[in-house]
Structures are given as C-alpha cells and as structure tokens.
Write a protein that holds these residues in place. Structure first.
Motif, PDB file in Angstrom:
ATOM      1  N   SER A 140      17.097  16.470  21.029  1.00  0.00           N
ATOM      2  CA  SER A 140      15.727  16.738  20.572  1.00  0.00           C
ATOM      3  C   SER A 140      15.676  17.941  19.640  1.00  0.00           C
ATOM      4  O   SER A 140      14.906  17.958  18.668  1.00  0.00           O
ATOM      5  CB  SER A 140      14.810  16.971  21.775  1.00  0.00           C
ATOM      6  N   TRP A 141      16.469  18.977  19.932  1.00  0.00           N
ATOM      7  CA  TRP A 141      16.445  20.184  19.094  1.00  0.00           C
ATOM      8  C   TRP A 141      16.877  19.849  17.663  1.00  0.00           C
ATOM      9  O   TRP A 141      16.244  20.283  16.694  1.00  0.00           O
ATOM     10  CB  TRP A 141      17.363  21.258  19.677  1.00  0.00           C
ATOM     11  N   THR A 142      17.948  19.077  17.551  1.00  0.00           N
ATOM     12  CA  THR A 142      18.437  18.704  16.226  1.00  0.00           C
ATOM     13  C   THR A 142      17.376  17.903  15.470  1.00  0.00           C
ATOM     14  O   THR A 142      17.162  18.110  14.263  1.00  0.00           O
ATOM     15  CB  THR A 142      19.734  17.878  16.340  1.00  0.00           C
ATOM     16  N   GLU A 143      16.701  17.010  16.167  1.00  0.00           N
ATOM     17  CA  GLU A 143      15.642  16.215  15.528  1.00  0.00           C
ATOM     18  C   GLU A 143      14.500  17.108  15.054  1.00  0.00           C
ATOM     19  O   GLU A 143      13.960  16.906  13.951  1.00  0.00           O
ATOM     20  CB  GLU A 143      15.136  15.163  16.507  1.00  0.00           C
ATOM     21  N   ARG A 144      14.125  18.097  15.857  1.00  0.00           N
ATOM     22  CA  ARG A 144      13.046  19.006  15.449  1.00  0.00           C
ATOM     23  C   ARG A 144      13.448  19.821  14.228  1.00  0.00           C
ATOM     24  O   ARG A 144      12.657  20.037  13.302  1.00  0.00           O
ATOM     25  CB  ARG A 144      12.679  19.950  16.607  1.00  0.00           C
ATOM     26  N   MET A 145      14.695  20.283  14.213  1.00  0.00           N
ATOM     27  CA  MET A 145      15.161  21.075  13.080  1.00  0.00           C
ATOM     28  C   MET A 145      15.259  20.230  11.817  1.00  0.00           C
ATOM     29  O   MET A 145      14.912  20.678  10.721  1.00  0.00           O
ATOM     30  CB  MET A 145      16.516  21.712  13.396  1.00  0.00           C
TER      31      MET A 145
END
Length: 440
Positions: A426-431
């Motif tokens: 999820s973090w990578t997607e948000r970034m």
C-alpha cells in the motif's frame, strides 16, 4: 550445571514466570555459585551488544569483564571451551565484534549444540548486518539438532528469521511454523512470520496472525515491544494511521518508557518517523522517548541505535540537538581505539545522518545525493530489512520533493523496484500516486 546440562528437557526464548524470568534466574544462579563461569559469561553477554560504551570508556563494564577474566585463574576446573567463551566475550566488550563472532563460530565447529555460542553469533551478526553469514551458520549446525535436543525450537526460529532476511520467504514461513509446532511461545518464530508477511505486503494476514497469537509471543520481554511495533507497522503501511498511533500509545511507547531499552527505543522512534513521513501529526509523542534517548545520547555503542536517535533528534524543535549529536559522532571516530562501530560510523553512519539532516532541512536534492549511494551499505549498521526500510523511504520521499527531474525519474524507478519485491504494498501505491499527481 556444566556437567548436567543434558538434564535440561526444554528450552525456549520467552520469560518463564515459574523461575522468575531471566534476570531473577541469573541472580539466583550466581548467588548459589559465585564462580560459575558460564553463568558470568551469560550475564555479561546479556548486557552486551546494545548501546554500551566501548570497554576503555566504560568503567562499569571494565569491572564486570575484569571479574570474568579472573575466573580463568580462580576456577581450577575451567574447560578449554569455557575459556574460549570468555575470550569471545572480551572481544565483544572491546568492540571487536567481527572477531568475537568468529570465535563463537569456531566454538560451534567443535560444539554445534552450544546454545550460548549460537545465540551470541546469531544476535551479533544481526547487529553487524551479516545476513547471509547468519543464515549459513544456522544451516550448518541444524543437522546436529532434533526434537530431543534442548533449544531445537529456538534454533529453528532463529534459522527462520535468517531465511526471511535472505528473501527466502516460503522456506522461512515453513521453518517458523515448525518451530511453533514444537513450542507455541517461541517468540522469534512468531516474529519471523511478522517479517514474512510485512515484506510481502500481506498486512491484513500479518495483523490477524499477530493478534491471534498475542498471548503466546508477548511472554518474551526482549521481543514483545518489537512485535507490537510490527503490528503498528502493518497498520501504518495499510494507511490506517489511527490504529498505528494506538499501538504506539498503548504498547510501543509505554514499553519503551518503562524499560529504557535501546532496542525498544529504535522501534518507537522508527514508528513515529514513518508516520511523520506519511504526514501524520504525532503530537507530543516524541517526548515519551526523551528519557530513554537521553540515556543513550553520546554513547555511540552501535550505529543502528545511533541512527534512530538521530531520527528523533531531527524532529526536535531545538535544532542544536541534532547538530550536537552529529558533531559528537565526528569526534568519536577520531578516537584511537580500533572497535568496529567506529569504522561503520565513519563509512555509513555519519553520511546517513547527514542525509537525514539534509532531508529535514528541506535540502532534498542534497539528501538524494547523499542517501542514494549509501543504499547498499546501510545494512552495515545492523538490524533487519524491515527496520532499515525507513531509510529507503526517506530517500524516495527526497526524490519526490527534489527539484531535479532526474531525481523524479529515480524515485519512480525505486518504486518500481519495490513493486517487484512487495507486489501488494500500500505504501508503494500511495507514493506512486503522489509522483503522478506532482510530476505527471
């Protein structure tokens, strides 16, 4: 005890209330036999490997090591194996940790079921960032263990963690579950599964597992706070920041404040900084860590703790705090001593802190220029892949905020790299969404 160790039927890495826990057990053991060599080795080793000052700057540690060394002459029945353990403890206390690890490794060639040597080599290699070597040692000795060998479930838990740190996630999970089948309270095995799920972006599965087994793994004082950190991290990476803050407020922060442990401090500092990178207002929570950070400030014991102290100090309103720490580090590496952490601080630690400082000062281009060349060397400060990931996230955030278009391209490439390693992160997607929104 030395001659009747075989009477031990079981061994696990958790606090056993029936014997008063590890501290009370050691106290009673040494009171009943003040000259018990391996008892003093264990007592010293439990207090080493953290953020203690090097031996020549640490009078309290000098007194303990002097007493341990005196047993070489005092105890007539001392064995060659016990002498080697004393030698390894001396090396570690002197900050010569690579040599100490080699000594424990040599002991394991002759005595592969020596749990003291296994423990010290395993934890020492984590502190020194020797992930492949750690896996290899555990793999070499495991054929000498079976279900009848005391400590078998613990060694399996340790091996599982080493497999995970080498990205062998399926085998790590299988080995950890085998450990837990033998001993459900084997905390390192539970801890390994948290890593396995985190590193593959399985946040919901990780939360479900950790909370459903909470009463098994929270019996281990050494890892309980760290495992709660994992729960908080699962929530943070999902984007559930309120739940992550709740874990900090009810577990990680409280346990750090109570224990004054440098290990717990690194968890607490990491979690707050990760939330800060997400734009979360953590309020006055940094102040919960003040007393603990004051305990370790300027000790320069290991660079891993030092870097997490700097994360906290970089967030202080008083900017002189971070400057004082950085200056103290620069003075520290000028010392004539030859301990390992000094060279690590010079090669990796100081540049890492300078990169964090540049990021916090809004000098994003400079932060990228410092941190990007370091990314494959940061492992030398020790810790796990998950723990060091905060420094990768600082770098990626710096590429996003830099004014250099080349850094924007680099940031996207680093995120693409993460998507392969963590396919549902999820973090990578948000970034990635932020990069699209800000740079097209």
């Amino acid at each position: 005890m030395r001659t009747h160790w075989g009477d031990c039927k079981s061994c696990g890495m958790y606090n056993e209330p029936s014997v008063g826990g590890i501290e009370n057990s050691i106290k009673q053991m040494l009171a009943s036999d003040p000259d018990f060599v391996m008892g003093h080795v264990l007592n010293n080793n439990l207090q080493l490997g953290g953020s203690e000052k090097p031996l020549h700057l640490n009078p309290e540690l000098q007194a303990k090591i002097t007493h341990l060394n005196s047993l070489k002459e005092k105890v007539q029945s001392i064995t060659e194996r016990e002498r080697r353990h004393i030698d390894a403890t001396n090396l570690f206390a002197q900050g010569r940790r690579y040599e100490a690890i080699q000594t424990w490794e040599d002991i394991l060639i002759d005595y592969p079921t020596d749990m003291m040597a296994v423990r010290q080599a395993f934890l020492g290699m984590i502190n020194m960032g020797l992930a492949q070597e750690n896996k290899d040692i555990l793999t070499r000795i495991l054929p000498y263990y079976d279900v009848q060998t005391p400590g078998y479930s613990t060694v399996l838990g340790w091996q599982a963690f080493c497999l995970e740190e080498n990205n062998l996630y399926d085998l790590a999970e299988k080995t950890a579950r085998k450990s837990l089948e033998l001993e459900r309270c084997e905390t390192y095995a539970s801890h390994t599964l948290a890593h396995v799920y985190l590193m593959q972006g399985m946040h919901d599965k990780g939360i479900e597992f950790m909370l459903s087994t909470e009463n098994d793994w929270n019996k281990c004082a050494f890892l309980a706070c760290h495992n709660y950190w994992h729960v908080g991290l699962f929530h943070a990476e999902k984007g559930d920041f309120d739940s992550a803050l709740e874990i900090f407020d009810t577990q990680v922060g409280v346990r750090t404040q109570k224990s004054k442990s440098d290990f717990n401090f690194t968890d607490a500092s990491h979690l707050l900084y990760r939330l800060r990178l997400e734009g979360v207002n953590v309020g006055q929570r940094w102040s919960v860590l003040n007393e603990t950070s004051d305990t370790y400030m300027f000790q320069h014991g290991i660079m891993f703790t030092e870097a997490h102290l700097f994360l906290k100090n970089a967030c202080e309103e008083d900017k002189s705090v971070r400057e004082k720490q950085l200056q103290s580090l620069k003075e520290y590496i000028k010392d004539s001593g030859t301990w390992d952490n000094k060279s690590i601080a010079k090669e990796v630690g100081i540049p890492l802190c300078e990169g964090i400082l540049a990021f916090e000062n809004g000098e994003y281009q400079r932060a990228v220029e410092i941190l990007y060349p370091l990314r494959y060397n940061v492992i030398k400060i020790g810790g796990s892949n998950a723990q060091r990931d905060v420094f990768n996230q600082i770098l990626i955030n710096a590429t996003l905020k830099s004014t250099d278009p080349k850094h924007h391209k680099l940031g996207r490439m680093l995120l693409s790299e993460r998507q392969v390693a963590k396919m549902s992160d999820s973090w990578t997607e948000r970034m990635m969404a932020k990069f699209v929104a800000e740079h097209g």
